[in-house]
Motif scaffolding. Sequence first.
Motif, mmCIF file in Angstrom:
data_model
loop_
_atom_site.group_PDB
_atom_site.id
_atom_site.type_symbol
_atom_site.label_atom_id
_atom_site.label_comp_id
_atom_site.label_asym_id
_atom_site.label_seq_id
_atom_site.Cartn_x
_atom_site.Cartn_y
_atom_site.Cartn_z
ATOM 1 N N ARG A 1 0.855 -1.184 0.000
ATOM 2 C CA ARG A 1 0.000 0.000 0.000
ATOM 3 C C ARG A 1 0.888 1.230 0.000
ATOM 4 N N ALA A 2 0.528 2.248 -0.733
ATOM 5 C CA ALA A 2 1.334 3.461 -0.752
ATOM 6 C C ALA A 2 1.305 4.114 0.614
ATOM 7 N N PRO A 3 2.466 4.592 1.095
ATOM 8 C CA PRO A 3 2.448 5.404 2.311
ATOM 9 C C PRO A 3 1.616 6.656 2.054
ATOM 10 N N ILE A 4 1.013 7.206 3.093
ATOM 11 C CA ILE A 4 0.292 8.477 2.950
ATOM 12 C C ILE A 4 0.854 9.468 3.959
ATOM 13 N N GLY A 5 0.332 10.675 3.930
ATOM 14 C CA GLY A 5 0.798 11.677 4.892
ATOM 15 C C GLY A 5 2.026 12.420 4.397
ATOM 16 N N ILE B 1 10.865 12.222 -5.915
ATOM 17 C CA ILE B 1 11.223 10.799 -5.823
ATOM 18 C C ILE B 1 10.172 10.059 -4.995
ATOM 19 N N GLU B 2 9.733 10.695 -3.929
ATOM 20 C CA GLU B 2 8.693 10.110 -3.068
ATOM 21 C C GLU B 2 7.434 9.790 -3.886
ATOM 22 N N ALA B 3 7.137 10.663 -4.840
ATOM 23 C CA ALA B 3 5.934 10.462 -5.658
ATOM 24 C C ALA B 3 6.028 9.148 -6.425
ATOM 25 N N ALA B 4 7.194 8.900 -7.028
ATOM 26 C CA ALA B 4 7.365 7.638 -7.759
ATOM 27 C C ALA B 4 7.265 6.463 -6.790
ATOM 28 N N TYR B 5 7.892 6.639 -5.634
ATOM 29 C CA TYR B 5 7.896 5.604 -4.597
ATOM 30 C C TYR B 5 6.468 5.261 -4.153
ATOM 31 N N ARG B 6 5.637 6.265 -4.008
ATOM 32 C CA ARG B 6 4.247 6.001 -3.599
ATOM 33 C C ARG B 6 3.400 5.464 -4.755
ATOM 34 N N MET B 7 3.622 6.014 -5.937
ATOM 35 C CA MET B 7 2.729 5.648 -7.045
ATOM 36 C C MET B 7 2.926 4.207 -7.521
ATOM 37 N N PHE C 1 10.799 -5.369 -7.966
ATOM 38 C CA PHE C 1 9.943 -4.422 -7.249
ATOM 39 C C PHE C 1 10.636 -3.898 -5.991
ATOM 40 N N GLU C 2 11.160 -4.818 -5.184
ATOM 41 C CA GLU C 2 11.805 -4.390 -3.935
ATOM 42 C C GLU C 2 13.025 -3.523 -4.235
ATOM 43 N N GLN C 3 13.763 -3.869 -5.292
ATOM 44 C CA GLN C 3 14.959 -3.096 -5.626
ATOM 45 C C GLN C 3 14.593 -1.719 -6.183
ATOM 46 N N ILE C 4 13.457 -1.627 -6.862
ATOM 47 C CA ILE C 4 12.997 -0.303 -7.312
ATOM 48 C C ILE C 4 12.752 0.591 -6.098
ATOM 49 N N LEU C 5 12.066 0.034 -5.093
ATOM 50 C CA LEU C 5 11.817 0.836 -3.881
ATOM 51 C C LEU C 5 13.138 1.256 -3.234
ATOM 52 N N GLU C 6 14.058 0.294 -3.152
ATOM 53 C CA GLU C 6 15.367 0.554 -2.555
ATOM 54 C C GLU C 6 16.113 1.645 -3.338
ATOM 55 N N SER C 7 16.112 1.517 -4.655
ATOM 56 C CA SER C 7 16.814 2.496 -5.497
ATOM 57 C C SER C 7 16.193 3.875 -5.348
ATOM 58 N N LEU C 8 14.879 3.931 -5.236
ATOM 59 C CA LEU C 8 14.216 5.229 -5.069
ATOM 60 C C LEU C 8 14.567 5.837 -3.713
ATOM 61 N N LYS C 9 14.635 4.990 -2.699
ATOM 62 C CA LYS C 9 15.000 5.508 -1.367
ATOM 63 C C LYS C 9 16.381 6.148 -1.390
ATOM 64 N N ASN C 10 17.280 5.552 -2.167
ATOM 65 C CA ASN C 10 18.664 6.038 -2.187
ATOM 66 C C ASN C 10 18.928 7.087 -3.254
ATOM 67 N N LYS D 1 -2.738 19.133 1.765
ATOM 68 C CA LYS D 1 -1.890 18.590 2.827
ATOM 69 C C LYS D 1 -0.550 18.077 2.350
ATOM 70 N N ALA D 2 -0.490 17.700 1.061
ATOM 71 C CA ALA D 2 0.775 17.162 0.523
ATOM 72 C C ALA D 2 0.776 17.376 -0.994
ATOM 73 N N PRO D 3 1.893 17.124 -1.653
ATOM 74 C CA PRO D 3 1.952 17.312 -3.105
ATOM 75 C C PRO D 3 0.935 16.486 -3.898
ATOM 76 N N ILE D 4 0.716 16.974 -5.098
ATOM 77 C CA ILE D 4 -0.197 16.336 -6.052
ATOM 78 C C ILE D 4 0.636 15.773 -7.203
ATOM 79 N N VAL D 5 0.271 14.579 -7.656
ATOM 80 C CA VAL D 5 0.910 13.956 -8.819
ATOM 81 C C VAL D 5 -0.025 14.109 -10.002
ATOM 82 N N ILE D 6 0.495 14.617 -11.116
ATOM 83 C CA ILE D 6 -0.328 14.781 -12.315
ATOM 84 C C ILE D 6 0.148 13.834 -13.413
ATOM 85 N N GLY D 7 -0.782 13.166 -14.058
ATOM 86 C CA GLY D 7 -0.413 12.284 -15.167
ATOM 87 C C GLY D 7 -1.550 12.208 -16.168
#
Lengths: 561, 561
Positions: A10-14, A24-30, A62-71, A439-445
């Motif tokens: 599930r995408a983190p929220i907040g 980068i967070e946007a990609a990580y959540r989306m 998938f897990e490595q994508i999250l890891e790469s985005l974190k870094n 409350k937080a950024p918006i992602v447009i696509g």
Amino acid sequence: MSHAQPRPVRAPIGTQLTCKNWLIEAAYRMIQNNLDPAVAENPDALVVYGGIGKAARNWDCFEQILESLKNLNEDETLLIQSGKPVGVFPSHVDAPRVLLANSNLVPAWANWEHFNELDRKGLMMYGQMTAGSWIYIGSQGIVQGTYETFAEAGRQHFGGDMVGRWVLTAGLGGMGGAQPLAATFAGACSLTVECQQSRIDFRLKTRYVDEQARDLDDALARIAKYTAEKKAVSIALLGNAAEVLPELVARVKAGSAIKPDLVTDQTSAHDLINGYLPVGWTVEQWKAAAGDASRHADLKAAAARGCAVHVQAMLDFQAMGIPTVDYGNNIRQVAFDQGVKNAFDFPGFVPAYVRPQFCEGRGPFRWVALSGDPEDIYKTDAKIKELFPHHAGVHRWLDMARERIAFQGLPARICWLGLGERHKAGLAFNEMVRTGELKAPIVIGRDHLDSGSVSSPNRETESMKDGSDAVSDWPLLNAMLNTAGGATWVSLHHGGGVGMGYSQHSGVVIVCDGTEAADKRLARVLWNDPGTGVMRHADAGYEIAQQTAQERGLKLPMLGR
Amino acid sequence: MSHAQPRPVRAPIGTQLTCKNWLIEAAYRMIQNNLDPAVAENPDALVVYGGIGKAARNWDCFEQILESLKNLNEDETLLIQSGKPVGVFPSHVDAPRVLLANSNLVPAWANWEHFNELDRKGLMMYGQMTAGSWIYIGSQGIVQGTYETFAEAGRQHFGGDMVGRWVLTAGLGGMGGAQPLAATFAGACSLTVECQQSRIDFRLKTRYVDEQARDLDDALARIAKYTAEKKAVSIALLGNAAEVLPELVARVKAGSAIKPDLVTDQTSAHDLINGYLPVGWTVEQWKAAAGDASRHADLKAAAARGCAVHVQAMLDFQAMGIPTVDYGNNIRQVAFDQGVKNAFDFPGFVPAYVRPQFCEGRGPFRWVALSGDPEDIYKTDAKIKELFPHHAGVHRWLDMARERIAFQGLPARICWLGLGERHKAGLAFNEMVRTGELKAPIVIGRDHLDSGSVSSPNRETESMKDGSDAVSDWPLLNAMLNTAGGATWVSLHHGGGVGMGYSQHSGVVIVCDGTEAADKRLARVLWNDPGTGVMRHADAGYEIAQQTAQERGLKLPMLGR
Ligand SMILES: NC(=O)c1ccc[n+]([C@@H]2O[C@H](COP(=O)([O-])OP(=O)(O)OC[C@H]3O[C@@H](n4cnc5c(N)ncnc54)[C@H](O)[C@@H]3O)[C@@H](O)[C@H]2O)c1
Ligand SMILES: NC(=O)c1ccc[n+]([C@@H]2O[C@H](COP(=O)([O-])OP(=O)(O)OC[C@H]3O[C@@H](n4cnc5c(N)ncnc54)[C@H](O)[C@@H]3O)[C@@H](O)[C@H]2O)c1
């Protein structure tokens, strides 16, 4: 090959960041939102929607994508090759944070056999459209796309108003089930013929259709009543379209005043085994034959005969001056092959209703609230109304959507906007993020059902005026321009919608993080992206596009030469 | 369709700008340089090289491209769709000034028939590789590519030294004629069998081949003498390769000590009508049959039989332990179809010799002096030697090239450099521009015969270790990454080299204008571009690439997982 195990995602929220900035967070959540059980069709297999459309190649990837985005650093770019994170390279803060290429094959090898072989070897992934480009938001898009089609019909044929009008169609399946709700949204009544009671029940339960008629007489009486009252009520009728439509034609010819204002169809005529009930057959007989390969030839022949009768009735309606369109289910081709030589007299829905919008750069624009708070979307809904006070169709859609469409995963909204409108919306949202109103950024696509970023000769670019249906320079230019403009992520896909070999298309996502740097990027990207659509259609000779280009001040060097 | 008339085109030289900055000026000069009569094969038809590889769609488009470049602002980007300038969009100073997409077709329509139809309608253009991407510089590249192939063979088989060795090959045509000179450059002797005296004469006149032998005995005597003397002399022999090679095999089997150190072939076996002389036929008989369609079937059969004998001799050499390769002329396939079941026992030149270089990101890097002054190139030659003092092959090439290769159009140089080397060269050139050591900016580009930007399963990506030959996500990622990095222009092409349907590839050009902004862009783009090649090969499982990635510090998230 993959060692990581499926897990619920599930995408983190907040407002707490896991990555180094909001882009980068946007990609990580989306990417995680795409795999939310409330969004994805089969999250364990990483399948988001559309057959085998995936968000990552396998769980390790998938897990490595999250890891790469974190870094990932704010001046680096992550490359994704068919769902696998393959490289991290230096770029700069105004460059995309992620670049993706999904399912692309050299043309001579661009078929399902070769793709499947590579997929089995772990070298490929089917990205569909918004699955592999991390901007799928659930089924809101289907209702909205159908609504836009009906609304455009209203503009073209009825002075912009479908009130007191009615749509005749068939099919209440996965996509077709959106038709009655979309017609309601467009202000029209509708009569949808469906041969399976279970499908009608499901649509009644979810309020996608309002009422079921007992029989054709009852259905027509209801239609007469509601259209007279100017109420937009949707009616389902249990029956076979290939019987009901000819009967209706006969009644009109015999003098009945109750005739449809728009005729279309969403039975699954593209699949003559599982998709179309032959005339005179029961659903049980049909399912039995579909389950028995030895009876497929008979079934196919019978279904095709039904399609021919069905199309003939559609042609008869058209001959009465009633607008009639194919909704992308290939029924014209089936009838044509059965000897209905003028089957293609009525057009597909893209050339008929969507292309005029493409000419203005319009198409399924969408945005997502990274806060996870529905209030953020409601505020953007209000902002859109404020920005475009005269866009009656958009207002109607936003009201209806708020009332009738449930969010799936992160709260999101779809709405068709065109060149000159999208960047205004983007800048306004960015301002709302900056001031803290959101409350937080918006992602447009946006979807890849789009004006400037798709070459798909059997759908989006069917029957282009100049015959350039198959030219795919356009989506490639679109992707490179969006990269140059500073979108947050950009993707290039092959085979979405219509399958391997039949389309090339590009996706774009950009984040409103409230900064001034984002203002500049939004102003460019959300102008350029629909701009390439207007450009492509102006180049093909469409006057609406040429006019739009002129009015909006788009720079097209060869226009008029 | 086009109103503008053909006219002689030459790139402006010197330091006077026509456009608003040097980045734009570079594009303005390079498209014109591509059409310089000293560079282009058929400038009136806008054809640069490689069949119908063009620089602009028609003369109207060409003139408008120049006009658009003259007016382009430093924060705008011009879009070129198959040689037509279709749009000008806002971007930013670190984005490319031009983005091009040439000859791209949706796969199911990606064939010559459909392309030709669109071409006739004025909707398309064949971009080949460097023609449509404005970085062709004449035939220097052919000699150099062949030289690199031979030099790599020297590294793999002879400890890096071809001195005292000899290459046996055939064909002195357009491409094949570069073989003797390239062998000389690599330090080796060569014997090239050619069946047409006119071709030998032309190569003797232009000093691409040194001597012609009277007969096979004479040829072998010369070879024996020069190899013993360690002199790199090239010898031509008039004859039919399908007769000479078997005779040589027989002699070696009978005890002759004079046997080749490397065997290959560049007859045009890919074209059995116009490309390969059958055994026992005179050239006159061959040409007559080629000109008479009724005799094509016979000619083809006879030529194919010759190829089978020819390949059998090559296999015999290989069986003696002599390195043997196909040089991309399809002769193995012809022999295989004739029943030589082990025809593919010897490899193609890319897997054999070029791929190890691709694994290090090496390939035909090139640069051009916008001043028009050859001295600028000589100074960069010296700089390269200074930067890479231990690159013996590069030093040899630069010396030979200066002595034997004539400039065509703007002075230019080709030289194979890899990951970690290219950005050093670019930064050094930029410094030379900054200090005024060079008279004007330098344009840096490369061929599409390249490591990370090409998917071409019959050539650059033949027999990839993991079977990913046809995956074209890679060139698309390369193009997007180069766009993100801030290259000056970036292109995406289809069908170069091997024709419609068989390849997808991307070009990149970046300008050293002496500014610090250019330093940053050069450091990124000239690292990233070869980096994608190392990445692609590391992903496919090549150890050299994986090592290179590790040594150079390339970030590959899944490497070793
Ligand atoms: N091109 C596009 O963008 C686009 C968009 C929407 C739908 N479509 C096409 O529309 C079709 C429907 O899609 P779906 O996902 O709803 O399919 P589906 O198979 O889920 O639904 C088809 C429905 O038609 C009913 N049906 C079959 N034969 C009938 C008959 N003779 N009379 C009455 N009802 C009959 C079935 O019972 C079923 O409920 C497909 O062919 C799809 O490709 C295309
Ligand atoms: N893959 C690559 O990158 C690459 C690179 C270079 C060349 N090639 C291939 O190499 C081949 C040669 O190219 P080219 O441009 O020089 O072609 P070309 O047609 O200009 O020259 C071929 C030459 O071979 C000679 N020839 C024909 N049959 C012969 C025989 N039996 N014995 C001796 N000589 C014979 C002809 O007289 C002619 O001079 C082509 O098939 C080309 O595709 C491929």
